[in-house]
Design a protein around this motif. Structure first.
Motif, PDB file in Angstrom:
ATOM      1  N   ASP A 211      39.412  50.004  40.877  1.00 29.83           N
ATOM      2  CA  ASP A 211      40.716  49.991  41.532  1.00 29.83           C
ATOM      3  C   ASP A 211      41.190  51.382  41.931  1.00 29.83           C
ATOM      4  O   ASP A 211      42.298  51.554  42.444  1.00 29.83           O
ATOM      5  CB  ASP A 211      41.766  49.322  40.630  1.00 29.83           C
ATOM      6  CG  ASP A 211      42.021  50.125  39.347  1.00 29.83           C
ATOM      7  OD1 ASP A 211      41.350  51.155  39.139  1.00 29.83           O
ATOM      8  OD2 ASP A 211      42.893  49.699  38.567  1.00 29.83           O
ATOM      9  N   GLY A 212      40.355  52.401  41.687  1.00 36.59           N
ATOM     10  CA  GLY A 212      40.713  53.760  42.070  1.00 36.59           C
ATOM     11  C   GLY A 212      41.247  54.609  40.929  1.00 36.59           C
ATOM     12  O   GLY A 212      41.437  55.820  41.085  1.00 36.59           O
ATOM     13  N   THR A 213      41.495  54.001  39.774  1.00 37.84           N
ATOM     14  CA  THR A 213      41.985  54.753  38.613  1.00 37.84           C
ATOM     15  C   THR A 213      40.888  55.690  38.104  1.00 37.84           C
ATOM     16  O   THR A 213      39.718  55.300  38.027  1.00 37.84           O
ATOM     17  CB  THR A 213      42.414  53.799  37.484  1.00 37.84           C
ATOM     18  OG1 THR A 213      43.475  52.967  37.947  1.00 37.84           O
ATOM     19  CG2 THR A 213      42.874  54.571  36.257  1.00 37.84           C
ATOM     20  N   VAL A 214      41.295  56.915  37.739  1.00 41.56           N
ATOM     21  CA  VAL A 214      40.347  57.901  37.217  1.00 41.56           C
ATOM     22  C   VAL A 214      40.892  58.459  35.905  1.00 41.56           C
ATOM     23  O   VAL A 214      42.000  58.996  35.862  1.00 41.56           O
ATOM     24  CB  VAL A 214      40.120  59.055  38.208  1.00 41.56           C
ATOM     25  CG1 VAL A 214      39.169  60.086  37.609  1.00 41.56           C
ATOM     26  CG2 VAL A 214      39.582  58.531  39.533  1.00 41.56           C
ATOM     27  N   LYS A 215      40.105  58.332  34.830  1.00 39.87           N
ATOM     28  CA  LYS A 215      40.507  58.845  33.536  1.00 39.87           C
ATOM     29  C   LYS A 215      39.572  59.976  33.126  1.00 39.87           C
ATOM     30  O   LYS A 215      38.353  59.811  33.134  1.00 39.87           O
ATOM     31  CB  LYS A 215      40.480  57.741  32.478  1.00 39.87           C
ATOM     32  CG  LYS A 215      40.971  58.201  31.102  1.00 39.87           C
ATOM     33  CD  LYS A 215      41.031  57.036  30.128  1.00 39.87           C
ATOM     34  CE  LYS A 215      41.566  57.492  28.768  1.00 39.87           C
ATOM     35  NZ  LYS A 215      41.664  56.381  27.805  1.00 39.87           N
ATOM     36  N   THR A 216      40.151  61.129  32.776  1.00 42.43           N
ATOM     37  CA  THR A 216      39.363  62.302  32.419  1.00 42.43           C
ATOM     38  C   THR A 216      39.735  62.792  31.023  1.00 42.43           C
ATOM     39  O   THR A 216      40.925  62.916  30.704  1.00 42.43           O
ATOM     40  CB  THR A 216      39.585  63.447  33.427  1.00 42.43           C
ATOM     41  OG1 THR A 216      39.325  62.981  34.756  1.00 42.43           O
ATOM     42  CG2 THR A 216      38.672  64.622  33.120  1.00 42.43           C
ATOM     43  N   VAL A 217      38.743  63.022  30.184  1.00 40.08           N
ATOM     44  CA  VAL A 217      38.944  63.593  28.850  1.00 40.08           C
ATOM     45  C   VAL A 217      38.261  64.956  28.830  1.00 40.08           C
ATOM     46  O   VAL A 217      37.040  65.047  29.006  1.00 40.08           O
ATOM     47  CB  VAL A 217      38.365  62.688  27.746  1.00 40.08           C
ATOM     48  CG1 VAL A 217      38.595  63.322  26.374  1.00 40.08           C
ATOM     49  CG2 VAL A 217      38.999  61.300  27.792  1.00 40.08           C
ATOM     50  N   TYR A 218      39.031  66.018  28.637  1.00 36.56           N
ATOM     51  CA  TYR A 218      38.493  67.374  28.662  1.00 36.56           C
ATOM     52  C   TYR A 218      37.955  67.775  27.289  1.00 36.56           C
ATOM     53  O   TYR A 218      38.262  67.152  26.274  1.00 36.56           O
ATOM     54  CB  TYR A 218      39.576  68.347  29.132  1.00 36.56           C
ATOM     55  CG  TYR A 218      39.989  68.103  30.569  1.00 36.56           C
ATOM     56  CD1 TYR A 218      39.297  68.694  31.612  1.00 36.56           C
ATOM     57  CD2 TYR A 218      41.060  67.243  30.872  1.00 36.56           C
ATOM     58  CE1 TYR A 218      39.662  68.447  32.941  1.00 36.56           C
ATOM     59  CE2 TYR A 218      41.424  66.994  32.188  1.00 36.56           C
ATOM     60  CZ  TYR A 218      40.728  67.595  33.217  1.00 36.56           C
ATOM     61  OH  TYR A 218      41.087  67.348  34.518  1.00 36.56           O
ATOM     62  N   SER A 219      37.163  68.836  27.281  1.00 34.80           N
ATOM     63  CA  SER A 219      36.515  69.278  26.053  1.00 34.80           C
ATOM     64  C   SER A 219      37.515  69.716  24.984  1.00 34.80           C
ATOM     65  O   SER A 219      37.211  69.684  23.792  1.00 34.80           O
ATOM     66  CB  SER A 219      35.549  70.431  26.357  1.00 34.80           C
ATOM     67  OG  SER A 219      36.223  71.498  27.010  1.00 34.80           O
ATOM     68  N   ASN A 220      38.724  70.093  25.388  1.00 33.23           N
ATOM     69  CA  ASN A 220      39.748  70.502  24.412  1.00 33.23           C
ATOM     70  C   ASN A 220      40.562  69.325  23.889  1.00 33.23           C
ATOM     71  O   ASN A 220      41.520  69.500  23.132  1.00 33.23           O
ATOM     72  CB  ASN A 220      40.679  71.556  25.018  1.00 33.23           C
ATOM     73  CG  ASN A 220      41.424  71.039  26.243  1.00 33.23           C
ATOM     74  OD1 ASN A 220      41.303  69.866  26.605  1.00 33.23           O
ATOM     75  ND2 ASN A 220      42.195  71.908  26.884  1.00 33.23           N
ATOM     76  N   GLY A 221      40.181  68.080  24.321  1.00 35.83           N
ATOM     77  CA  GLY A 221      40.855  66.879  23.848  1.00 35.83           C
ATOM     78  C   GLY A 221      41.957  66.382  24.763  1.00 35.83           C
ATOM     79  O   GLY A 221      42.481  65.278  24.575  1.00 35.83           O
ATOM     80  N   ARG A 222      42.331  67.159  25.747  1.00 31.32           N
ATOM     81  CA  ARG A 222      43.390  66.762  26.688  1.00 31.32           C
ATOM     82  C   ARG A 222      42.906  65.602  27.549  1.00 31.32           C
ATOM     83  O   ARG A 222      41.768  65.568  27.995  1.00 31.32           O
ATOM     84  CB  ARG A 222      43.752  67.962  27.567  1.00 31.32           C
ATOM     85  CG  ARG A 222      44.820  67.702  28.613  1.00 31.32           C
ATOM     86  CD  ARG A 222      45.265  69.024  29.234  1.00 31.32           C
ATOM     87  NE  ARG A 222      46.043  68.848  30.446  1.00 31.32           N
ATOM     88  CZ  ARG A 222      45.548  68.853  31.681  1.00 31.32           C
ATOM     89  NH1 ARG A 222      44.242  69.051  31.845  1.00 31.32           N
ATOM     90  NH2 ARG A 222      46.316  68.684  32.723  1.00 31.32           N
ATOM     91  N   GLN A 223      43.814  64.619  27.772  1.00 29.67           N
ATOM     92  CA  GLN A 223      43.474  63.432  28.551  1.00 29.67           C
ATOM     93  C   GLN A 223      44.356  63.338  29.789  1.00 29.67           C
ATOM     94  O   GLN A 223      45.560  63.585  29.720  1.00 29.67           O
ATOM     95  CB  GLN A 223      43.663  62.161  27.718  1.00 29.67           C
ATOM     96  CG  GLN A 223      42.833  62.132  26.446  1.00 29.67           C
ATOM     97  CD  GLN A 223      43.113  60.901  25.615  1.00 29.67           C
ATOM     98  OE1 GLN A 223      43.331  59.811  26.149  1.00 29.67           O
ATOM     99  NE2 GLN A 223      43.117  61.057  24.298  1.00 29.67           N
TER     100      GLN A 223
END
Length: 248
Positions: A211-223
């Protein structure tokens, strides 16, 4: 005396998800498989012999070697250690059965030759084609193809396929349609059959939804989640929402 070529089995393969392990084989089952392999690998040669083929001449040598010449023109050379070499009448097809059960066969394919080697102990067949392609088939039905351009293809028993490219790239295709790609820089891309896609880098892991949603989890834990509507939500490493903003 016929020598035994170096084994091609030192090239180890690993399944994208699990190691391939050989299960202990029942002695009687192993014997049956060896006989089956012997029958298959030599069938093309044996088929050229006539039913009325007889020994016309037999010569014994001091070193224990025996040479038999048949009426069809083909020859069988038996060595003292039990190794047997069969040569067709035209000299183009050769089958060598070693004392340890290994079998080597050379067959004419046009003006060039195809080589087949069966390793009795490992129950593995290694075929070299005239175009340079090498195919190794293991007893668990795993197949490895070594292409002349350096590409390696592994077909696992569960039908998963893994490609290893000369430049370091890898691609695995699983039975459920999932495709995993590994780039030279270590970046991994996973394409799922449901349309979702994941990207793994040293800095973040990202999942894209149909549906176009993008979820990113960074190496420092930030989402960070970006929705198709334009909404953006950010959480810190503890899962606390620090921003939730809709597109204006």
């Amino acid at each position: 005396m016929e020598g035994r070529p170096n084994s091609a089995l030192s090239r180890k393969s690993t399944h994208p998800q699990s190691d391939v392990r050989k299960q202990p084989e029942n002695p009687s089952e192993k014997e049956r498989r060896e006989k089956s392999a012997l029958s298959k690998i030599a069938s093309s040669y044996v088929g050229t012999k006539g039913s009325d083929d007889e020994v016309r001449e037999e010569t014994h040598f001091p070193d224990g070697k025996t040479v038999q010449l048949f009426s069809s023109g083909h020859r069988i050379i038996t060595f003292r250690n039990g190794t047997k070499k069969e040569i067709s009448a035209d000299g183009k097809s050769v089958t060598v059965t070693f004392f340890n059960g290994d079998i080597k066969q050379i067959l004419p394919v046009g003006k060039v030759k195809q080589k087949i080697y069966f390793y009795a102990d490992a129950q593995t067949t290694h075929t070299t084609y005239p175009n340079g392609l090498e195919v190794v088939q293991f007893p668990n039905n795993q197949i490895e193809k070594h292409h002349p351009n350096g590409t390696k293809e592994i077909v696992f028993p569960d039908k998963a396929v893994k490609h290893l490219y000369p430049d370091g790239r890898e691609e695995s295709i699983f039975p459920d349609g999932t495709v995993v790609k590994l780039a030279k820089n270590g970046e991994k891309t996973i394409e799922f059959s449901n349309g979702q896609k994941e990207i793994h880098t040293s800095q973040y892991k990202q999942r894209e939804y149909p549906d176009g949603t993008v979820k990113t989890v960074y190496s420092n834990g930030r989402q960070e989640t970006k929705y198709s509507s334009g909404r953006v939500r950010i959480k810190d490493r503890d899962g606390i929402i620090i921003m939730d903003k809709n597109k204006t």
